[in-house]
Design a protein around this motif. Structure first.
Motif, short mmCIF file in Angstrom:
data_model
loop_
_atom_site.label_atom_id
_atom_site.label_comp_id
_atom_site.label_asym_id
_atom_site.label_seq_id
_atom_site.Cartn_x
_atom_site.Cartn_y
_atom_site.Cartn_z
N PHE A 105 0.85 -1.18 0.00
CA PHE A 105 0.00 0.00 0.00
C PHE A 105 0.89 1.23 0.00
O PHE A 105 2.05 1.19 0.43
CB PHE A 105 -0.91 0.02 1.23
CG PHE A 105 -2.10 -0.89 1.15
CD1 PHE A 105 -3.34 -0.40 0.77
CD2 PHE A 105 -1.97 -2.24 1.44
CE1 PHE A 105 -4.44 -1.24 0.69
CE2 PHE A 105 -3.07 -3.09 1.37
CZ PHE A 105 -4.31 -2.58 0.99
N ALA A 106 0.34 2.35 -0.47
CA ALA A 106 1.09 3.60 -0.50
C ALA A 106 0.20 4.75 -0.04
O ALA A 106 -0.92 4.90 -0.54
CB ALA A 106 1.64 3.89 -1.89
N ILE A 107 0.69 5.54 0.89
CA ILE A 107 0.05 6.79 1.27
C ILE A 107 0.53 7.86 0.30
O ILE A 107 1.74 7.98 0.05
CB ILE A 107 0.42 7.21 2.70
CG1 ILE A 107 -0.06 6.18 3.72
CG2 ILE A 107 -0.15 8.59 3.03
CD1 ILE A 107 0.48 6.43 5.13
N VAL A 137 -9.25 7.07 2.24
CA VAL A 137 -9.09 8.52 2.18
C VAL A 137 -9.16 9.09 3.59
O VAL A 137 -10.14 8.89 4.30
CB VAL A 137 -10.18 9.16 1.29
CG1 VAL A 137 -9.93 10.66 1.15
CG2 VAL A 137 -10.23 8.49 -0.07
N GLY A 138 -8.11 9.82 3.98
CA GLY A 138 -8.01 10.30 5.35
C GLY A 138 -8.73 11.60 5.63
O GLY A 138 -9.13 11.87 6.77
N GLY A 139 -8.85 12.45 4.63
CA GLY A 139 -9.53 13.72 4.84
C GLY A 139 -8.58 14.89 5.01
O GLY A 139 -7.37 14.72 5.19
N LEU A 183 -4.37 10.21 0.95
CA LEU A 183 -5.05 8.92 0.85
C LEU A 183 -4.04 7.79 0.82
O LEU A 183 -2.85 8.00 0.58
CB LEU A 183 -5.97 8.86 -0.37
CG LEU A 183 -5.43 8.99 -1.79
CD1 LEU A 183 -4.61 7.79 -2.25
CD2 LEU A 183 -6.61 9.16 -2.76
N MET A 184 -4.54 6.59 1.06
CA MET A 184 -3.73 5.38 0.94
C MET A 184 -4.36 4.48 -0.11
O MET A 184 -5.59 4.33 -0.14
CB MET A 184 -3.66 4.63 2.28
CG MET A 184 -2.80 3.37 2.23
SD MET A 184 -2.70 2.50 3.83
CE MET A 184 -4.34 1.79 3.94
N ILE A 223 -12.02 7.66 6.16
CA ILE A 223 -11.81 7.67 7.60
C ILE A 223 -11.44 9.08 8.03
O ILE A 223 -11.11 9.94 7.21
CB ILE A 223 -10.71 6.68 8.04
CG1 ILE A 223 -9.33 7.11 7.47
CG2 ILE A 223 -11.05 5.26 7.62
CD1 ILE A 223 -8.17 6.30 8.02
N ASP A 224 -11.48 9.33 9.33
CA ASP A 224 -11.04 10.61 9.87
C ASP A 224 -9.58 10.48 10.33
O ASP A 224 -9.30 10.13 11.48
CB ASP A 224 -11.94 11.03 11.04
CG ASP A 224 -13.35 11.38 10.57
OD1 ASP A 224 -13.47 12.11 9.56
OD2 ASP A 224 -14.32 10.93 11.20
#
Length: 322
Positions: A105-107, A137-139, A183-184, A223-224
């Protein structure tokens, strides 16, 4: 071997293997020292599982590249610095970054982002190990923004109201809120569904990719796990971005007509473009009013949105020939 790029690895990278997560940061003529320090600190205890990959997209700043190399060499986290001789553009540089990354995985973080929480990397790593989503997706937030100039207030006000929705809200329209600034993604998903490098300037590249990965069957989770957007634009730059978005909006609508029609801006355009109004004149008038800083910022945001809708409505009235 990529001919137009110099690739450097630190000692820790040479010794590492089987990493589940890469952190990828493209940058162009932007000081990423603070972000690099933050990522090294957040990843230090995870160095057996995480690598950092930065890509300079043609800045041609030898001193800046050397400072980054020193930071990474002094740290214990596996790290790569790729220095491209020529600017690749937002899409191509991300596609090349995923080729350099070794994690499953990659951020992806934009250069002007800064993680908000101390467990930012840890939370992504846990989800990578769970392997229940292809894209996470982190936001976005503006929590760490300081010293906002008068000419940046509109961008801040606008950004808070367009990019800072909670994960609960974003999950209801998953593709619409796929922003690549934080995002990851599963590495093989991006290799299978790369970014479209046909987009130029600003706007809708992320939306295009979000629509594409949904069509491709990718699982998206919001996600937050926010990062602060530090790169505020002044009024002139913000208006320029919106003007540039016209061409990209047309490309998006041609590629994904059904999906684009669901966007709020498309619904507004569909409603007013039927009216016998001088949209080009209205767009110009709106632009002038947006530049008037004495007008309350909440009204200037409405004018900014109107500026974009009027431009798109003019486009709808005179669509490009296939």
């Amino acid at each position: 071997m990529i001919e137009d790029v110099t690739i450097w690895h630190n000692t820790a990278w040479v010794q590492a293997s089987n990493l589940p997560l890469s952190i990828c940061v493209p940058f162009y003529r932007f000081d990423v020292g603070r972000l690099a320090d933050r990522l090294i600190k957040l990843s230090d205890k995870l160095r057996d599982s995480v690598e950092i990959v930065f890509a300079d997209d043609g800045s041609r700043d030898v001193a800046a590249a050397e400072r980054l190399r020193q930071k990474f060499q002094q740290g214990n986290v596996p790290a790569t610095l790729a220095v491209f001789q020529n600017n690749q553009g937002r899409a191509i540089i991300r596609n090349r970054l995923i080729e350099l990354a070794r994690g499953r995985f990659a951020i992806f973080l934009d250069a002007d982002m800064l993680p908000d929480s101390d467990d930012f990397v840890t939370r992504y790593l846990a989800l990578a190990r769970q392997d229940t989503a292809d894209i996470v997706v982190g936001g976005c937030s503006y929590d760490q923004v300081q010293n906002v100039s008068k000419s940046q207030r509109l961008d801040l006000y606008h950004g808070i109201r367009t990019q800072c929705e909670s994960a609960e809200v974003r999950n209801k329209s998953a593709a619409r809120y796929v922003f690549t600034n934080n995002l990851m993604i599963r590495r093989d998903t991006l290799l299978r569904l790369p970014f479209d490098h046909g987009y130029t300037g600003w706007g809708y590249e992320d939306t295009d990719w979000g629509f594409d990965v949904v069509r491709g069957g990718a699982r998206i989770l919001h996600i937050d796990n926010t990062a602060t957007h530090l790169g505020l634009s002044d009024d002139g730059s913000l208006i320029k971005k919106h003007r540039e978005s016209v061409v990209n909006y047309r490309r998006l609508a041609q590629k994904f007509p059904l999906e684009t029609a669901t966007l709020p801006v498309s619904k507004a355009v569909r409603l007013i473009s039927r009216l016998p109004l001088p949209f080009s004149i209205l767009a110009t008038a709106s632009e002038h009013l947006v530049r008037m800083s004495f007008i309350p910022v909440r009204i200037r945001r409405v004018l900014l949105q109107s500026f974009r809708i009027f431009m798109y409505s003019a486009l709808a009235r005179h669509p490009a020939k296939p």
